[in-house]
Write an enzyme that holds these catalytic residues in place. Structure first.
Site, PDB file in Angstrom:
ATOM      1  N   ASN A   1       0.862  -1.172   0.000  1.00 44.62           N
ATOM      2  CA  ASN A   1       0.000   0.000   0.000  1.00 44.62           C
ATOM      3  C   ASN A   1       0.906   1.233   0.000  1.00 44.62           C
ATOM      4  O   ASN A   1       1.473   1.599   1.012  1.00 44.62           O
ATOM      5  CB  ASN A   1      -0.875  -0.041   1.261  1.00 44.62           C
ATOM      6  CG  ASN A   1      -1.791   1.157   1.370  1.00 44.62           C
ATOM      7  OD1 ASN A   1      -1.741   2.080   0.548  1.00 44.62           O
ATOM      8  ND2 ASN A   1      -2.629   1.163   2.391  1.00 44.62           N
TER       9      ASN A   1
ATOM     10  N   ARG B   1      -2.745  -2.148  -3.197  1.00 42.24           N
ATOM     11  CA  ARG B   1      -3.930  -1.326  -2.977  1.00 42.24           C
ATOM     12  C   ARG B   1      -3.866  -0.145  -3.940  1.00 42.24           C
ATOM     13  O   ARG B   1      -2.848   0.547  -4.014  1.00 42.24           O
ATOM     14  CB  ARG B   1      -3.938  -0.798  -1.548  1.00 42.24           C
ATOM     15  CG  ARG B   1      -5.114   0.108  -1.329  1.00 42.24           C
ATOM     16  CD  ARG B   1      -4.952   0.903  -0.084  1.00 42.24           C
ATOM     17  NE  ARG B   1      -6.112   1.775   0.076  1.00 42.24           N
ATOM     18  CZ  ARG B   1      -6.109   2.863   0.804  1.00 42.24           C
ATOM     19  NH1 ARG B   1      -5.017   3.235   1.442  1.00 42.24           N
ATOM     20  NH2 ARG B   1      -7.188   3.591   0.895  1.00 42.24           N
TER      21      ARG B   1
ATOM     22  N   HIS C   1     -12.886   2.998   0.594  1.00 36.99           N
ATOM     23  CA  HIS C   1     -12.857   1.982   1.666  1.00 36.99           C
ATOM     24  C   HIS C   1     -13.587   0.704   1.248  1.00 36.99           C
ATOM     25  O   HIS C   1     -14.029  -0.067   2.103  1.00 36.99           O
ATOM     26  CB  HIS C   1     -13.537   2.479   2.967  1.00 36.99           C
ATOM     27  CG  HIS C   1     -12.810   3.567   3.686  1.00 36.99           C
ATOM     28  ND1 HIS C   1     -13.468   4.597   4.318  1.00 36.99           N
ATOM     29  CD2 HIS C   1     -11.484   3.795   3.887  1.00 36.99           C
ATOM     30  CE1 HIS C   1     -12.586   5.409   4.880  1.00 36.99           C
ATOM     31  NE2 HIS C   1     -11.367   4.946   4.619  1.00 36.99           N
TER      32      HIS C   1
ATOM     33  N   ARG D   1     -10.736  15.648   8.218  1.00 34.46           N
ATOM     34  CA  ARG D   1     -11.615  16.068   7.109  1.00 34.46           C
ATOM     35  C   ARG D   1     -12.986  16.450   7.652  1.00 34.46           C
ATOM     36  O   ARG D   1     -13.525  15.780   8.530  1.00 34.46           O
ATOM     37  CB  ARG D   1     -11.779  14.928   6.097  1.00 34.46           C
ATOM     38  CG  ARG D   1     -10.523  14.661   5.308  1.00 34.46           C
ATOM     39  CD  ARG D   1     -10.710  13.492   4.351  1.00 34.46           C
ATOM     40  NE  ARG D   1      -9.602  12.568   4.468  1.00 34.46           N
ATOM     41  CZ  ARG D   1      -9.642  11.281   4.140  1.00 34.46           C
ATOM     42  NH1 ARG D   1     -10.747  10.741   3.673  1.00 34.46           N
ATOM     43  NH2 ARG D   1      -8.580  10.522   4.276  1.00 34.46           N
TER      44      ARG D   1
ATOM     45  N   ASP E   1      -7.047  12.562  16.890  1.00 34.98           N
ATOM     46  CA  ASP E   1      -6.982  11.194  17.400  1.00 34.98           C
ATOM     47  C   ASP E   1      -8.076  10.960  18.446  1.00 34.98           C
ATOM     48  O   ASP E   1      -8.135  11.664  19.456  1.00 34.98           O
ATOM     49  CB  ASP E   1      -5.597  10.980  18.030  1.00 34.98           C
ATOM     50  CG  ASP E   1      -5.341   9.521  18.340  1.00 34.98           C
ATOM     51  OD1 ASP E   1      -4.459   8.932  17.705  1.00 34.98           O
ATOM     52  OD2 ASP E   1      -6.043   8.981  19.223  1.00 34.98           O
TER      53      ASP E   1
ATOM     54  N   ILE F   1     -11.417   3.320  15.263  1.00 38.02           N
ATOM     55  CA  ILE F   1     -12.414   3.843  16.212  1.00 38.02           C
ATOM     56  C   ILE F   1     -13.544   2.826  16.389  1.00 38.02           C
ATOM     57  O   ILE F   1     -13.942   2.510  17.515  1.00 38.02           O
ATOM     58  CB  ILE F   1     -12.971   5.196  15.718  1.00 38.02           C
ATOM     59  CG1 ILE F   1     -11.838   6.229  15.605  1.00 38.02           C
ATOM     60  CG2 ILE F   1     -14.072   5.699  16.635  1.00 38.02           C
ATOM     61  CD1 ILE F   1     -12.247   7.546  14.946  1.00 38.02           C
TER      62      ILE F   1
ATOM     63  N   GLU G   1      -7.827  -5.286   5.621  1.00 39.34           N
ATOM     64  CA  GLU G   1      -7.737  -4.989   4.186  1.00 39.34           C
ATOM     65  C   GLU G   1      -6.582  -5.757   3.542  1.00 39.34           C
ATOM     66  O   GLU G   1      -6.690  -6.185   2.403  1.00 39.34           O
ATOM     67  CB  GLU G   1      -7.582  -3.476   3.984  1.00 39.34           C
ATOM     68  CG  GLU G   1      -8.877  -2.733   4.280  1.00 39.34           C
ATOM     69  CD  GLU G   1      -8.686  -1.261   4.572  1.00 39.34           C
ATOM     70  OE1 GLU G   1      -8.221  -0.940   5.687  1.00 39.34           O
ATOM     71  OE2 GLU G   1      -8.989  -0.430   3.699  1.00 39.34           O
TER      72      GLU G   1
HETATM   73  P1  ADP Z   1      -6.218   4.481   9.430  1.00 33.09           P
HETATM   74  O1  ADP Z   1      -7.431   5.031   8.772  1.00 33.09           O
HETATM   75  O2  ADP Z   1      -5.031   5.397   9.358  1.00 33.09           O
HETATM   76  O3  ADP Z   1      -5.924   3.034   9.097  1.00 33.09           O
HETATM   77  P2  ADP Z   1      -7.057   3.422  11.991  1.00 33.09           P
HETATM   78  O4  ADP Z   1      -8.078   2.490  11.425  1.00 33.09           O
HETATM   79  O5  ADP Z   1      -5.866   2.828  12.659  1.00 33.09           O
HETATM   80  O6  ADP Z   1      -6.585   4.534  10.986  1.00 33.09           O
HETATM   81  O7  ADP Z   1      -7.847   4.333  13.067  1.00 33.09           O
HETATM   82  C1  ADP Z   1      -7.232   5.409  13.706  1.00 33.09           C
HETATM   83  C2  ADP Z   1      -8.232   5.981  14.711  1.00 33.09           C
HETATM   84  O8  ADP Z   1      -8.591   4.950  15.642  1.00 33.09           O
HETATM   85  C3  ADP Z   1      -7.643   7.134  15.518  1.00 33.09           C
HETATM   86  O9  ADP Z   1      -8.614   8.174  15.660  1.00 33.09           O
HETATM   87  C4  ADP Z   1      -7.427   6.485  16.871  1.00 33.09           C
HETATM   88  O10 ADP Z   1      -7.504   7.416  17.922  1.00 33.09           O
HETATM   89  C5  ADP Z   1      -8.581   5.510  16.934  1.00 33.09           C
HETATM   90  N1  ADP Z   1      -8.362   4.529  17.992  1.00 33.09           N
HETATM   91  C6  ADP Z   1      -7.432   3.572  18.066  1.00 33.09           C
HETATM   92  N2  ADP Z   1      -7.496   2.929  19.251  1.00 33.09           N
HETATM   93  C7  ADP Z   1      -8.502   3.517  19.957  1.00 33.09           C
HETATM   94  C8  ADP Z   1      -9.084   3.332  21.239  1.00 33.09           C
HETATM   95  N3  ADP Z   1      -8.616   2.402  22.074  1.00 33.09           N
HETATM   96  N4  ADP Z   1     -10.115   4.111  21.616  1.00 33.09           N
HETATM   97  C9  ADP Z   1     -10.587   5.072  20.789  1.00 33.09           C
HETATM   98  N5  ADP Z   1     -10.090   5.309  19.558  1.00 33.09           N
HETATM   99  C10 ADP Z   1      -9.067   4.543  19.140  1.00 33.09           C
END
Ligand code: ADP
Length: 396
Positions: free
Chosen positions: A10, A88, A177, A238, A280, A329, A382
């Site tokens: 990717n 990807r 996605h 975004r 985050d 999330i 993915e």
């Molecule tokens: P990407 O789209 O870059 O692959 P991810 O799927 O890893 O991103 O998701 C990142 C998001 O997931 C961030 O907002 C992060 O804060 C949130 N996240 C990861 N672990 C937790 C958690 N334990 N509680 C709440 N949010 C989380």
């Protein structure tokens, strides 16, 4: 035939994520990422199935140099038996309705979609071209974020704009996605004992980018993202949906340029913009627990807008077998899931507090009380889906 090894790649503009997947193993044999490529801080990080992280500074390295450093590790991890590479690719336009083997015609068609994804497709192409040079004998496959959504009906993918813009410029909703929405909806059918071809889901992929999808009998019928990944939900940085006249309003009142407005909407908005604190969700949840007003509001807007999107996608379903949460999330935040489902109470949805709290850190499960419509937490994968598509095309 013995279990085969697929390298999944990717490529971003300054990063390269990879995973070496063996058919017989649930975890990748090797995975990692090269980041800050083309800069003095370029670094390669990797971890084997043992999860011990290692890294190597590669000052000034580009994608090719990073891949050249990876090659011996990949060969070592799979005993020199690599069978194919899956890439990807963010945008497949209307040309690609499914994953495909990469040949000259496919490369040309991917190049032709660059105007639709000027930030992403050139990086994806760079990854493909580099591995084609390094592994000219190996079959390579492209897996598109948009392909799954090509099954949307025209009334779902068209904007209410003059037809010419669609016919001549490709202005329509594409959705993204797709690999994740496809993977989790198939897993949901598997887990609940339903047939993929006879099951209806609402999926919410909530990572840094966020989108929802209505999946009917294994096909996308509508999704929240559009021409670009900016449409729809509130995301990390975004904005998601805003009044389209916001652009002219900002240009007129503040004299902002297109670049200023694009930066605002893509990089300075969403959770970050609303909270003034972070993109985050973990940081925002922590700040909320300490009474931070703007972080509390950011989470509320995120959940409310997500619930609104899911409710609107009901229009695309003949029935609903369940709602699925995934992405960083979706997989880890009982707070976001609980709040979102609260806003959907009228649909008969509810979460079981204990089950909701249990489904974190990669745990799959149902979080609804008994006899209520299903709400599932399903970790996305993915890389695995890209490897599966690659294997399917190698077999064909
Ligand atoms: P990407 O789209 O870059 O692959 P991810 O799927 O890893 O991103 O998701 C990142 C998001 O997931 C961030 O907002 C992060 O804060 C949130 N996240 C990861 N672990 C937790 C958690 N334990 N509680 C709440 N949010 C989380």
């Amino acid at each position: 035939m013995s279990a085969r090894n697929i390298l999944v790649i990717n490529c971003g503009s300054s990063s390269l994520k990879f995973a070496l997947i063996n058919q017989a193993h649930s975890q990748p044999l090797l995975s990692g990422l090269a980041e800050r490529l083309d800069s003095p801080e370029a670094t390669l990080h990797w971890w084997r199935s043992s999860h011990i992280r290692e890294h190597l500074a590669l000052p000034g390295a580009d994608h090719r140099i990073a891949l050249e450093h990876l090659l011996p590790m990949i060969n070592d991890a799979c005993g020199g038996r690599l069978h194919g590479i899956g890439h990807r690719v963010v945008h497949g336009g209307e040309h690609f309705t499914q994953s495909c083997l990469i040949d000259d015609a496919a490369l040309q068609a991917i190049r032709a979609t660059v105007t639709l994804a000027p930030l992403h497709n050139p990086a994806n192409l760079l990854g493909i071209e580099t591995t084609l040079n390094l592994y000219p004998q190996l079959p390579q496959v492209a897996v598109f974020d948009t392909a799954f959504h090509q099954s949307m009906p025209e009334h779902a993918f068209r904007y209410a704009l003059p037809e010419q813009l669609y016919r001549e410029q490709g202005v329509r909703r594409y959705g993204f996605h797709g690999t994740s929405h496809r993977y989790v909806s198939q897993r949901a059918a598997e887990i609940t004992g339903l047939a993929v071809g006879d099951s209806c889901w609402l999926t919410a992929h909530l990572g840094n980018g966020c989108s929802t999808c209505a999946v009917v009998d294994g096909q996308s019928r509508d999704t929240s993202m559009g021409l670009t990944p900016l449409e729809g939900l509130v995301m990390g940085t975004r904005s998601g949906d805003v009044d389209p006249n916001l652009h002219s309003h900002l240009a007129r009142t503040l004299g902002w340029s297109l670049e200023d407005i694009e930066r605002l909407l893509n990089h300075e908005s969403g959770l970050l913009g609303l909270s003034g604190l972070s993109n985050d969700m973990r940081s925002l949840e922590q700040a909320r627990s300490q009474g931070h007003r703007a972080a509390t509001l950011a989470i509320e807007v995120f959940c409310y807008r997500l619930a609104k999107s899911l409710a609107s996608l009901i229009c695309a379903l003949p029935r609903m077998d369940g709602v699925i949460f995934t992405g960083g999330i979706g997989e880890n935040s009982p707070l976001v899931r609980g709040k979102t489902v609260f806003y959907l109470s009228l649909l008969g949805l509810s979460v079981d507090k204990v089950a909701n709290a249990r489904c974190v850190g990669g745990v799959t499960g149902e979080i609804n009380p008994p006899a209520y419509p299903r709400i599932l937490v399903i970790p996305t994968n993915e890389e695995k889906q890209i490897a599966l598509d690659t294997l399917t095309l190698l077999n064909s």
